[in-house]
Write a protein that holds these residues in place. Structure first.
Motif, PDB file in Angstrom:
ATOM      1  N   ARG A 192       0.850  -1.191   0.000  1.00  0.00           N
ATOM      2  CA  ARG A 192       0.000   0.000   0.000  1.00  0.00           C
ATOM      3  C   ARG A 192       0.887   1.242   0.000  1.00  0.00           C
ATOM      4  O   ARG A 192       1.796   1.368   0.822  1.00  0.00           O
ATOM      5  CB  ARG A 192      -0.919  -0.006   1.213  1.00  0.00           C
ATOM      6  CG  ARG A 192      -2.056   1.011   1.110  1.00  0.00           C
ATOM      7  CD  ARG A 192      -2.937   0.927   2.345  1.00  0.00           C
ATOM      8  NE  ARG A 192      -4.118   1.753   2.229  1.00  0.00           N
ATOM      9  CZ  ARG A 192      -5.316   1.300   1.863  1.00  0.00           C
ATOM     10  NH1 ARG A 192      -5.459   0.017   1.584  1.00  0.00           N
ATOM     11  NH2 ARG A 192      -6.351   2.111   1.788  1.00  0.00           N
TER      12      ARG A 192
ATOM     13  N   GLU B 109      -1.445   1.631  -9.904  1.00  0.00           N
ATOM     14  CA  GLU B 109      -2.575   0.701 -10.000  1.00  0.00           C
ATOM     15  C   GLU B 109      -2.313  -0.380 -11.035  1.00  0.00           C
ATOM     16  O   GLU B 109      -2.628  -1.554 -10.823  1.00  0.00           O
ATOM     17  CB  GLU B 109      -3.835   1.470 -10.357  1.00  0.00           C
ATOM     18  CG  GLU B 109      -5.123   0.720 -10.070  1.00  0.00           C
ATOM     19  CD  GLU B 109      -6.328   1.630 -10.140  1.00  0.00           C
ATOM     20  OE1 GLU B 109      -6.503   2.301 -11.191  1.00  0.00           O
ATOM     21  OE2 GLU B 109      -7.085   1.699  -9.163  1.00  0.00           O
TER      22      GLU B 109
ATOM     23  N   SER C 266      -1.949  -0.947  -4.193  1.00  0.00           N
ATOM     24  CA  SER C 266      -3.022  -0.123  -3.644  1.00  0.00           C
ATOM     25  C   SER C 266      -2.412   1.224  -3.273  1.00  0.00           C
ATOM     26  O   SER C 266      -1.260   1.286  -2.837  1.00  0.00           O
ATOM     27  CB  SER C 266      -3.620  -0.767  -2.398  1.00  0.00           C
ATOM     28  OG  SER C 266      -4.179  -2.026  -2.700  1.00  0.00           O
ATOM     29  N   TYR C 267      -3.174   2.291  -3.442  1.00  0.00           N
ATOM     30  CA  TYR C 267      -2.610   3.595  -3.089  1.00  0.00           C
ATOM     31  C   TYR C 267      -3.691   4.542  -2.601  1.00  0.00           C
ATOM     32  O   TYR C 267      -4.876   4.393  -2.908  1.00  0.00           O
ATOM     33  CB  TYR C 267      -1.869   4.213  -4.283  1.00  0.00           C
ATOM     34  CG  TYR C 267      -2.769   4.725  -5.378  1.00  0.00           C
ATOM     35  CD1 TYR C 267      -3.190   6.062  -5.400  1.00  0.00           C
ATOM     36  CD2 TYR C 267      -3.219   3.887  -6.395  1.00  0.00           C
ATOM     37  CE1 TYR C 267      -4.024   6.532  -6.393  1.00  0.00           C
ATOM     38  CE2 TYR C 267      -4.053   4.345  -7.392  1.00  0.00           C
ATOM     39  CZ  TYR C 267      -4.445   5.675  -7.391  1.00  0.00           C
ATOM     40  OH  TYR C 267      -5.284   6.136  -8.372  1.00  0.00           O
ATOM     41  N   ASP C 268      -3.257   5.519  -1.801  1.00  0.00           N
ATOM     42  CA  ASP C 268      -4.097   6.624  -1.367  1.00  0.00           C
ATOM     43  C   ASP C 268      -3.406   7.904  -1.799  1.00  0.00           C
ATOM     44  O   ASP C 268      -2.176   8.020  -1.720  1.00  0.00           O
ATOM     45  CB  ASP C 268      -4.278   6.614   0.152  1.00  0.00           C
ATOM     46  CG  ASP C 268      -5.021   5.368   0.625  1.00  0.00           C
ATOM     47  OD1 ASP C 268      -6.153   5.172   0.178  1.00  0.00           O
ATOM     48  OD2 ASP C 268      -4.450   4.603   1.421  1.00  0.00           O
TER      49      ASP C 268
ATOM     50  N   HIS D 113       0.547   2.376   5.712  1.00  0.00           N
ATOM     51  CA  HIS D 113       1.162   2.294   4.391  1.00  0.00           C
ATOM     52  C   HIS D 113       2.566   1.704   4.484  1.00  0.00           C
ATOM     53  O   HIS D 113       3.237   1.829   5.507  1.00  0.00           O
ATOM     54  CB  HIS D 113       1.218   3.674   3.742  1.00  0.00           C
ATOM     55  CG  HIS D 113      -0.137   4.271   3.485  1.00  0.00           C
ATOM     56  ND1 HIS D 113      -0.811   5.012   4.445  1.00  0.00           N
ATOM     57  CD2 HIS D 113      -0.949   4.201   2.397  1.00  0.00           C
ATOM     58  CE1 HIS D 113      -1.979   5.385   3.942  1.00  0.00           C
ATOM     59  NE2 HIS D 113      -2.094   4.909   2.717  1.00  0.00           N
TER      60      HIS D 113
ATOM     61  N   THR E  70       0.378 -10.106  -5.785  1.00  0.00           N
ATOM     62  CA  THR E  70      -0.100  -8.743  -5.991  1.00  0.00           C
ATOM     63  C   THR E  70       0.127  -8.249  -7.415  1.00  0.00           C
ATOM     64  O   THR E  70      -0.507  -7.286  -7.832  1.00  0.00           O
ATOM     65  CB  THR E  70       0.593  -7.781  -5.006  1.00  0.00           C
ATOM     66  OG1 THR E  70       2.000  -7.804  -5.209  1.00  0.00           O
ATOM     67  CG2 THR E  70       0.276  -8.167  -3.570  1.00  0.00           C
TER      68      THR E  70
ATOM     69  N   HIS F 252      -2.735  -9.973  -9.334  1.00  0.00           N
ATOM     70  CA  HIS F 252      -3.963  -9.775  -8.551  1.00  0.00           C
ATOM     71  C   HIS F 252      -4.750 -11.085  -8.421  1.00  0.00           C
ATOM     72  O   HIS F 252      -5.915 -11.180  -8.805  1.00  0.00           O
ATOM     73  CB  HIS F 252      -4.841  -8.704  -9.199  1.00  0.00           C
ATOM     74  CG  HIS F 252      -5.717  -7.996  -8.200  1.00  0.00           C
ATOM     75  ND1 HIS F 252      -5.244  -6.992  -7.376  1.00  0.00           N
ATOM     76  CD2 HIS F 252      -7.018  -8.159  -7.878  1.00  0.00           C
ATOM     77  CE1 HIS F 252      -6.236  -6.566  -6.614  1.00  0.00           C
ATOM     78  NE2 HIS F 252      -7.315  -7.253  -6.884  1.00  0.00           N
TER      79      HIS F 252
ATOM     80  N   LYS G 200     -12.602  -5.745  -4.294  1.00  0.00           N
ATOM     81  CA  LYS G 200     -11.470  -4.906  -3.904  1.00  0.00           C
ATOM     82  C   LYS G 200     -11.385  -4.774  -2.384  1.00  0.00           C
ATOM     83  O   LYS G 200     -10.287  -4.848  -1.812  1.00  0.00           O
ATOM     84  CB  LYS G 200     -11.589  -3.517  -4.534  1.00  0.00           C
ATOM     85  CG  LYS G 200     -10.409  -2.609  -4.182  1.00  0.00           C
ATOM     86  CD  LYS G 200     -10.576  -1.223  -4.721  1.00  0.00           C
ATOM     87  CE  LYS G 200      -9.320  -0.376  -4.435  1.00  0.00           C
ATOM     88  NZ  LYS G 200      -8.971  -0.338  -2.996  1.00  0.00           N
ATOM     89  N   THR G 201     -12.521  -4.571  -1.725  1.00  0.00           N
ATOM     90  CA  THR G 201     -12.494  -4.421  -0.266  1.00  0.00           C
ATOM     91  C   THR G 201     -12.043  -5.712   0.408  1.00  0.00           C
ATOM     92  O   THR G 201     -11.245  -5.689   1.359  1.00  0.00           O
ATOM     93  CB  THR G 201     -13.889  -4.017   0.252  1.00  0.00           C
ATOM     94  OG1 THR G 201     -14.277  -2.792  -0.375  1.00  0.00           O
ATOM     95  CG2 THR G 201     -13.872  -3.820   1.761  1.00  0.00           C
TER      96      THR G 201
ATOM     97  N   ASP H 218      -8.252  -5.982  -0.051  1.00  0.00           N
ATOM     98  CA  ASP H 218      -7.506  -5.113   0.859  1.00  0.00           C
ATOM     99  C   ASP H 218      -7.523  -5.664   2.282  1.00  0.00           C
ATOM    100  O   ASP H 218      -6.513  -5.610   2.997  1.00  0.00           O
ATOM    101  CB  ASP H 218      -8.103  -3.710   0.851  1.00  0.00           C
ATOM    102  CG  ASP H 218      -7.856  -2.971  -0.466  1.00  0.00           C
ATOM    103  OD1 ASP H 218      -6.978  -3.403  -1.234  1.00  0.00           O
ATOM    104  OD2 ASP H 218      -8.554  -1.975  -0.719  1.00  0.00           O
TER     105      ASP H 218
END
Length: 227
Positions: A2, A21, A26-28, A45, A138, A141, A154-155, A158
């Motif tokens: 992340r 992506e 995963s990223y914020d 992260h 990862t 996927h 996706k949830t 994660d």
């Protein structure tokens, strides 16, 4: 893995987000220094990409605060500054690596992968996470348990990734909320229990034990001996 991206150039940030992506990360993404620091201090992260010049707190200030809080995260600093003294200043603030703009996205990804390997303490490419019979790749996927392919939202992905990166560790509902839903303020703690139930259904395979243990009044733990 992340990634936290703190970059005020919204066009560049979108492009970086797209390549992250595509690589399966995963990223914020945030565009202000103060908000970026608040999120970084949550400790959810693996790698942070932080621009030097930001509204609010600048990159070096954010990095010093992260290091002072002893948050275990690898940090890549982005900057348009090219002088050697700037590079030294950036690294002295606590950054692990430094990338000068403009840059090739291939180089950015290579540096992020290297920092991710350093964080996870592995010399492999870092794409695969294994705990017992659970294997998460990862890069492509995919997830399988006892060689059975699992189809996750996706949830759910994660959520499982968070467990796999912390096997045997009790994770509180707040820990899980911060990681899976990041800074979405409208998500209620009850959603954790709902998605744990969904994930358990996906992990249910005949003759194998449920690997997710409920720690009453606290949260949940992935049992490595039953994964």
């Amino acid at each position: 893995m992340r990634v936290l991206l703190i970059e005020d150039d919204k066009r560049l940030a979108r492009l970086i987000g797209t390549v992250l992506e595509e690589e399966g990360f995963s990223y914020d993404m945030v565009h202000e220094g103060d908000i970026g620091l608040e999120i970084a201090l949550r400790g959810v992260h693996d790698v942070a990409i932080i621009d030097w010049m930001l509204p609010g707190k600048d990159g070096p200030s954010i990095i010093r605060a992260i290091r002072a809080a002893k948050i275990p995260i690898s940090i890549l600093m982005l900057t348009a500054r090219t002088q050697i003294e700037d590079r030294v200043s950036g690294l002295d603030s606590g950054a692990d690596d430094y990338l000068i703009k403009p840059f090739a996205f291939e180089e950015l990804l290579a540096r992020v992968r290297a920092l991710g390997r350093r964080f996870n303490g592995t010399d492999s490419d870092g794409w695969e996470i294994r705990v017992g019979e659970l294997v998460m790749d990862t890069r492509v996927h995919s997830v399988r348990r006892a060689n059975k392919q699992l189809e996750l939202t996706k949830t759910e992905w994660d959520l499982l990734e968070y467990f796999l990166r912390h096997p045997g560790q009790t994770l509180t509902r707040q820990n899980i909320l911060d990681y899976v839903w990041s800074y979405e303020n409208k998500v209620k703690p009850e959603m954790v229990d709902v998605y744990i139930s969904y994930l358990r259904q996906k992990l249910n395979i005949p003759r194998l034990t449920d690997p997710i243990k409920t720690i009453r009044g606290v949260g949940y733990r992935l049992d490595p001996d039953h994964a």
